[in-house]
Every structure is written in structure tokens, then in C-alpha cells.
Motif scaffolding. Structure first.
Motif, mmCIF file in Angstrom:
data_model
loop_
_atom_site.group_PDB
_atom_site.id
_atom_site.type_symbol
_atom_site.label_atom_id
_atom_site.label_comp_id
_atom_site.label_asym_id
_atom_site.label_seq_id
_atom_site.Cartn_x
_atom_site.Cartn_y
_atom_site.Cartn_z
ATOM 1 N N ARG A 76 -32.711 -13.772 42.489
ATOM 2 C CA ARG A 76 -33.531 -14.828 42.041
ATOM 3 C C ARG A 76 -32.984 -16.152 42.308
ATOM 4 N NH1 ARG A 76 -38.600 -14.021 38.640
ATOM 5 N NH2 ARG A 76 -38.778 -16.424 39.453
ATOM 6 N N ASP A 77 -31.554 -15.928 42.241
ATOM 7 C CA ASP A 77 -30.704 -17.187 42.614
ATOM 8 C C ASP A 77 -30.768 -17.990 43.876
ATOM 9 O OD1 ASP A 77 -28.489 -16.867 40.346
ATOM 10 O OD2 ASP A 77 -28.859 -14.802 41.075
ATOM 11 N N SER A 78 -30.540 -19.139 43.918
ATOM 12 C CA SER A 78 -30.502 -19.906 45.189
ATOM 13 C C SER A 78 -29.641 -19.403 46.290
ATOM 14 C CB SER A 78 -30.644 -21.449 44.999
ATOM 15 O OG SER A 78 -29.271 -21.910 44.822
ATOM 16 N N VAL A 79 -29.583 -19.845 47.485
ATOM 17 C CA VAL A 79 -28.571 -19.517 48.525
ATOM 18 C C VAL A 79 -27.503 -20.553 48.067
ATOM 19 C CG1 VAL A 79 -30.194 -18.712 50.377
ATOM 20 C CG2 VAL A 79 -29.699 -21.230 50.127
ATOM 21 N N PHE A 80 -27.412 -21.540 47.567
ATOM 22 C CA PHE A 80 -26.379 -22.347 47.112
ATOM 23 C C PHE A 80 -25.589 -21.792 45.970
ATOM 24 C CE2 PHE A 80 -29.792 -25.006 48.642
ATOM 25 C CZ PHE A 80 -29.232 -25.578 49.959
ATOM 26 N N VAL A 81 -26.254 -21.150 45.169
ATOM 27 C CA VAL A 81 -25.711 -20.405 44.119
ATOM 28 C C VAL A 81 -25.001 -19.087 44.663
ATOM 29 C CG1 VAL A 81 -25.768 -19.154 41.965
ATOM 30 C CG2 VAL A 81 -27.317 -21.038 42.120
ATOM 31 N N HIS A 82 -25.644 -18.470 45.599
ATOM 32 C CA HIS A 82 -24.922 -17.513 46.260
ATOM 33 C C HIS A 82 -23.692 -17.881 46.722
ATOM 34 C CE1 HIS A 82 -28.376 -14.903 45.605
ATOM 35 N NE2 HIS A 82 -28.937 -14.957 46.816
ATOM 36 N N GLN A 83 -23.633 -18.891 47.567
ATOM 37 C CA GLN A 83 -22.431 -19.831 48.357
ATOM 38 C C GLN A 83 -21.352 -20.071 47.269
ATOM 39 O OE1 GLN A 83 -23.201 -23.322 50.600
ATOM 40 N NE2 GLN A 83 -22.890 -22.168 52.322
ATOM 41 N N ALA A 84 -21.827 -20.404 46.487
ATOM 42 C CA ALA A 84 -20.867 -20.918 45.101
ATOM 43 C C ALA A 84 -20.191 -19.872 44.665
ATOM 44 C CB ALA A 84 -21.240 -21.820 44.147
ATOM 45 N N TRP A 85 -20.873 -18.661 44.518
ATOM 46 C CA TRP A 85 -20.231 -17.375 44.086
ATOM 47 C C TRP A 85 -19.281 -16.886 45.077
ATOM 48 C CZ3 TRP A 85 -23.472 -12.160 42.901
ATOM 49 C CH2 TRP A 85 -22.923 -11.785 41.544
ATOM 50 N N GLN A 86 -19.649 -16.733 46.409
ATOM 51 C CA GLN A 86 -18.841 -16.386 47.452
ATOM 52 C C GLN A 86 -17.417 -17.148 47.433
ATOM 53 O OE1 GLN A 86 -19.584 -15.579 51.460
ATOM 54 N NE2 GLN A 86 -21.657 -14.429 50.986
ATOM 55 N N GLY A 108 -39.680 -14.964 43.035
ATOM 56 C CA GLY A 108 -39.775 -13.571 42.435
ATOM 57 C C GLY A 108 -40.764 -12.677 43.306
ATOM 58 N N ASP A 109 -41.128 -13.412 44.375
ATOM 59 C CA ASP A 109 -42.058 -12.670 45.258
ATOM 60 C C ASP A 109 -41.493 -11.405 45.679
ATOM 61 O OD1 ASP A 109 -43.849 -14.986 44.772
ATOM 62 O OD2 ASP A 109 -43.298 -15.843 46.819
ATOM 63 N N ILE A 110 -40.378 -11.365 46.426
ATOM 64 C CA ILE A 110 -39.891 -10.138 46.785
ATOM 65 C C ILE A 110 -39.790 -9.062 45.931
ATOM 66 C CG2 ILE A 110 -37.969 -9.219 48.135
ATOM 67 C CD1 ILE A 110 -37.237 -12.145 49.162
ATOM 68 N N GLN A 111 -38.986 -9.299 44.669
ATOM 69 C CA GLN A 111 -38.862 -8.317 43.598
ATOM 70 C C GLN A 111 -40.332 -7.732 43.049
ATOM 71 O OE1 GLN A 111 -36.591 -10.266 40.508
ATOM 72 N NE2 GLN A 111 -38.569 -10.780 39.435
ATOM 73 N N ASN A 112 -41.424 -8.861 43.302
ATOM 74 C CA ASN A 112 -42.749 -8.337 42.862
ATOM 75 C C ASN A 112 -43.390 -7.387 44.015
ATOM 76 O OD1 ASN A 112 -42.652 -9.699 40.465
ATOM 77 N ND2 ASN A 112 -43.569 -11.475 41.060
#
Length: 194
Positions: A76-86, A108-112
């Protein structure tokens, strides 16, 4: 919901690609055409069990690639959070450079669509799907939040699917690539036990 033997739901969302670029129109179906897929969900970035799974998948990336299998991760995180984590080194709680795509599921559309949302927290459970080249879900497993997945078993499961598709044989309990299989008949089972 059990998705086994059904067509995997498609989605279009923003994604952090393996080259570090961000796109807003990542199309799951188009990006995985004619490939097997490991689609996995994790609860949240910057947590505790999640990085161990993401890094373990990254460490086995070449094993999946040899099997014509793409890895796609969803949270559910944004791509910017993903990028910061990387961008944060592993020894500082980050995940380092990842060789596969991480997508964002903010609403949450995909997880649903895959029915993997935690019943009270609104984040994804630790769900994994192996999807074949025809977009059919062949394997799914869902763990509760504190239980990490066995990444090597994903490779073993892909090997079992490919072996069955090629030879029609079935794979017994605890089977590993190169071990004896079973012809799906009473005679085949008897021969296996002999």
C-alpha cells in the motif's frame, strides 16, 4: 477467496521499476506477457519481516529469471516510499537495489482484487501467487503478518508446474527438481512407492 485455476486479476498502477525509474501506468498483464509470475504482497515498507522476504527474493532473482519468471511486489506504500526504502542500505534498515518491480497499491484495490487484505488493519497479508504464462493462478499461499515466507519453495513450486506441463507427471510431497515423480495413475503411484 481461492484464485487457483482462475485468471489473475489485471491492474494498472504506479510502479518503481528495477532500473529505478517510476512509471504511473504499469500494466500487470502487459508487463508479464508469456512469462510466469511471482506476484507477492507485503504489509508495509520500513517494517521487520518484509525486508527479509524482499531481499531473499532479490537474492534468488537469477533462479526465477532462468525459469522465465518475473517477480512483482505489491504494498500500500507509494512508489516514493518504495524508492526511499531502496535508497537506504540494508544494514540501516533498507532493502538496497532490487532487481524486480515494486508497485504501489495506495487505495488497496489490488489487494482487494486478490482478497489478501488483513481483516482489521487494511494492509495486505503476506500473500504470494504463482501465475502461469496464460495468466492462470497455479499456486497461492497467505501467511499472517508475523510469519515470513519460504522463498526457495516458490522456486520448487515453479519447477513442479513446469515439469507437469512438459511431461504430465505429478510431484509428490517434498519433491525437489531432479527427484522421482509420479505418473498420475494407480500403477504410477505403486511404481513410485516401489
Amino acid at each position: 477467496m481461492n484464485l487457483i485455476s482462475q485468471i489473475a486479476p489485471n491492474f494498472v498502477t504506479s510502479a518503481l521499476l528495477k532500473d529505478g525509474n517510476i512509471i504511473n501506468d504499469f500494466n500487470f498483464r502487459k508487463s508479464t506477457r508469456k512469462k510466469m509470475v511471482v506476484l507477492f504482497f507485503w504489509p508495509m515498507d520500513f517494517t521487520f519481516v518484509c525486508p527479509t522476504e524482499i531481499i531473499a527474493l532479490n537474492q534468488l532473482y537469477n533462479e526465477f529469471k532462468k525459469r522465465n519468471t518475473k517477480i512483482i511486489g505489491v504494498s500500500r506504500d507509494s512508489v516514493f516510499v518504495h524508492q526511499a526504502w531502496q535508497n537506504l542500505p540494508i544494514k540501516q534498515g533498507g532493502i538496497g537495489k532490487i532487481k524486480y518491480t515494486l508497485v504501489s497499491d495506495i487505495k488497496g484495490d489490488i489487494q482487494n482484487a486478490y482478497d489478501v487484505a488483513h481483516p482489521t488493519l487494511g494492509i495486505a497479508l503476506r500473500a504470494s501467487f504463482i501465475i502461469d504464462e496464460n495468466n492462470i493462478v497455479r499456486h497461492q499461499v497467505i501467511n499472517d503478518l508475523p510469519i515470513g515466507r519460504n522463498i526457495s519453495d516458490m522456486v520448487r513450486t515453479i519447477d513442479a508446474i513446469k515439469l507437469h506441463e512438459k511431461y504430465g507427471e505429478v510431484c509428490p510431497a517434498n519433491w525437489k527438481n531432479g527427484e522421482k515423480t509420479i505418473h498420475p495413475s494407480k500403477k504410477g503411484l505403486i511404481e513410485y512407492y516401489q
